[in-house]
Enzyme design. Structure first.
Site, PDB file in Angstrom:
ATOM      1  N   GLY A   1       0.724  -1.090  -0.029  1.00 25.40           N
ATOM      2  CA  GLY A   1      -0.010  -0.101   0.048  1.00 25.40           C
ATOM      3  C   GLY A   1       0.786   1.029   0.030  1.00 25.40           C
TER       4      GLY A   1
ATOM      5  N   ILE B   1       2.565   2.782   2.494  1.00 27.78           N
ATOM      6  CA  ILE B   1       3.942   2.668   2.744  1.00 27.78           C
ATOM      7  C   ILE B   1       4.937   1.652   2.202  1.00 27.78           C
ATOM      8  CG2 ILE B   1       5.227   1.975   5.333  1.00 27.78           C
ATOM      9  CD1 ILE B   1       2.835   3.402   6.671  1.00 27.78           C
TER      10      ILE B   1
ATOM     11  N   THR C   1       6.975  -2.804  11.413  1.00 27.72           N
ATOM     12  CA  THR C   1       6.601  -1.326  11.734  1.00 27.72           C
ATOM     13  C   THR C   1       5.103  -1.110  11.668  1.00 27.72           C
ATOM     14  OG1 THR C   1       7.124  -0.518   9.430  1.00 27.72           O
ATOM     15  CG2 THR C   1       9.012  -0.514  11.285  1.00 27.72           C
ATOM     16  N   SER C   2       4.234  -2.238  11.302  1.00 31.83           N
ATOM     17  CA  SER C   2       2.871  -1.935  10.978  1.00 31.83           C
ATOM     18  C   SER C   2       2.018  -2.277  12.455  1.00 31.83           C
ATOM     19  CB  SER C   2       2.543  -2.972   9.794  1.00 31.83           C
ATOM     20  OG  SER C   2       1.243  -2.975   9.464  1.00 31.83           O
ATOM     21  N   ARG C   3       1.798  -3.522  12.696  1.00 34.17           N
ATOM     22  CA  ARG C   3       0.926  -3.802  13.705  1.00 34.17           C
ATOM     23  C   ARG C   3       1.524  -5.322  14.298  1.00 34.17           C
ATOM     24  NH1 ARG C   3       0.063   0.637  13.478  1.00 34.17           N
ATOM     25  NH2 ARG C   3      -1.621   1.931  13.508  1.00 34.17           N
TER      26      ARG C   3
ATOM     27  N   GLU D   1       1.748  -2.117  24.758  1.00 32.98           N
ATOM     28  CA  GLU D   1       2.468  -0.820  24.857  1.00 32.98           C
ATOM     29  C   GLU D   1       1.971  -0.050  25.925  1.00 32.98           C
ATOM     30  OE1 GLU D   1       2.610   1.065  21.055  1.00 32.98           O
ATOM     31  OE2 GLU D   1       3.251  -0.884  20.053  1.00 32.98           O
TER      32      GLU D   1
ATOM     33  N   HIS E   1       7.502   2.023  19.467  1.00 29.24           N
ATOM     34  CA  HIS E   1       6.809   2.605  18.511  1.00 29.24           C
ATOM     35  C   HIS E   1       6.960   4.012  18.042  1.00 29.24           C
ATOM     36  CE1 HIS E   1       2.059   1.866  17.353  1.00 29.24           C
ATOM     37  NE2 HIS E   1       2.954   2.350  16.279  1.00 29.24           N
TER      38      HIS E   1
END
Length: 319
Positions: free
Chosen positions: A155, A157, A236-238, A267, A286
């Site tokens: 997508g 990113i 670095t997404s989820r 987190e 994050h």
């Protein structure tokens, strides 16, 4: 009495300096909470008198149960135009307007490459050795040029990450459930026939998918075992895209060479979490979207949303 506004989870104390809040100075009372409140009772006690909340995307979940305990809340402003941890429908049912802000895709793209390069060239270990008087050159880095980069998701990113990989001279291929050969070709990358093929053929794998019921646990034990022993995984997404228990095993038992992580199931990451101490993990708290430019967007547009709300015409409302 002026409406009260609370800014949650302002870890760096940057909310009030990242934007001009002066237009609201005489119109609302603003308080900033820098500490993340995991205890619901403590959170409610801190903000139950507030009409307005400003939240950072997915730091503090705002669900129906919490909304029920905040009857004075009327406006919720979140960073970004999508926040999976806010129950927008429940908010609307309780008369709470939910607004968002712009968010740039460049910062998470850049941090993806910070992690990937840090892993490839053993930057943390070498920097630590240099600082502490350790051995001079103790590792041998992995090349990028000529190696294969696999992208799970292409997508906004993922597409940017692909272009940088190509600039490094990497062979880039990508997969997602609905990715077509035409779309992949637009980015100059190959389409992998399935995620198992992508994982098995890649030297570096980077995840760029939205977390949903369909994508949760997308990378589990079979997928991690399919990866090469010298390969690195970057997320670095989820965090929910990866089976956390399987990832720990993969890192401890050497199924993969290491992982670069910027997202976690809990987190802030608990102090005793093994991801903090595994030698083949490069972990960050994050920081993907945490830049001066993005903070200026988040808090500047938060101020605009609040101004519009006070005027009776909220902007950037989430649907």
């Amino acid at each position: 009495m002026k409406p009260r506004c609370a800014v949650l989870d302002d870890y760096q104390g940057a909310a009030l300096t990242s934007a001009d809040w002066s237009p609201l100075a005489d119109r609302i009372d603003v308080r900033v909470l820098r500490e993340h409140l995991t205890d619901r009772d403590a959170l409610v006690a801190a903000v139950e008198d507030c009409e307005i909340l400003v939240v950072m995307r997915e730091r503090t979940p705002v669900d129906a149960a919490l909304l029920d305990r905040l009857p004075q809340l009327r406006l919720l402003v979140t960073s970004g135009m999508r926040n999976a941890s806010v129950d927008v429908a429940a908010a609307r049912a309780r008369g709470v307007t939910v607004c968002g802000t712009a968010s740039s895709s460049e910062p998470p793209t850049e941090l993806t490459w910070a992690l990937l390069l840090g892993l490839a060239r053993h930057v943390p270990a070498e920097a630590r050795a240099l600082r502490e008087g350790g051995p001079w050159q103790s590792t041998v880095g992995a090349d990028l040029a000529g190696r294969t980069l696999g992208l799970v998701g292409l997508g906004k990113i993922g597409g940017r990450v692909a272009r940088i990989g190509l600039a490094f001279g990497m062979d880039v291929h990508a997969w997602s459930p609905h990715l077509t050969e035409e779309r992949a070709a637009e980015h100059g990358v190959r389409l992998a026939k399935d995620r198992r093929e992508l994982l098995a053929d890649s030297d570096f794998v980077s995840l760029h998918m939205v977390l949903s019921d369909r994508t949760r646990g997308l990378i589990g034990e079979p997928e991690l075992r399919a990866m090469r022993p010298h390969a690195y995984l970057v997320n670095t997404s989820r965090a929910g895209l990866v089976d956390g228990a399987a990832l720990l095993r993969a890192l401890r038992e050497g199924w993969i060479a290491g992982a670069g992580l910027d997202v976690f199931d809990t987190e802030p990451l608990p102090a005793d979490d093994p991801l903090r101490s595994l030698p083949n993990v490069l972990a960050l708290p994050h920081l993907g979207y945490v830049t001066k430019g993005n903070y200026a967007r988040y808090f500047g547009q938060a101020v605009e949303n609040i101004e519009a709300y006070l005027a009776g015409a909220p902007v950037r409302e989430l649907t």
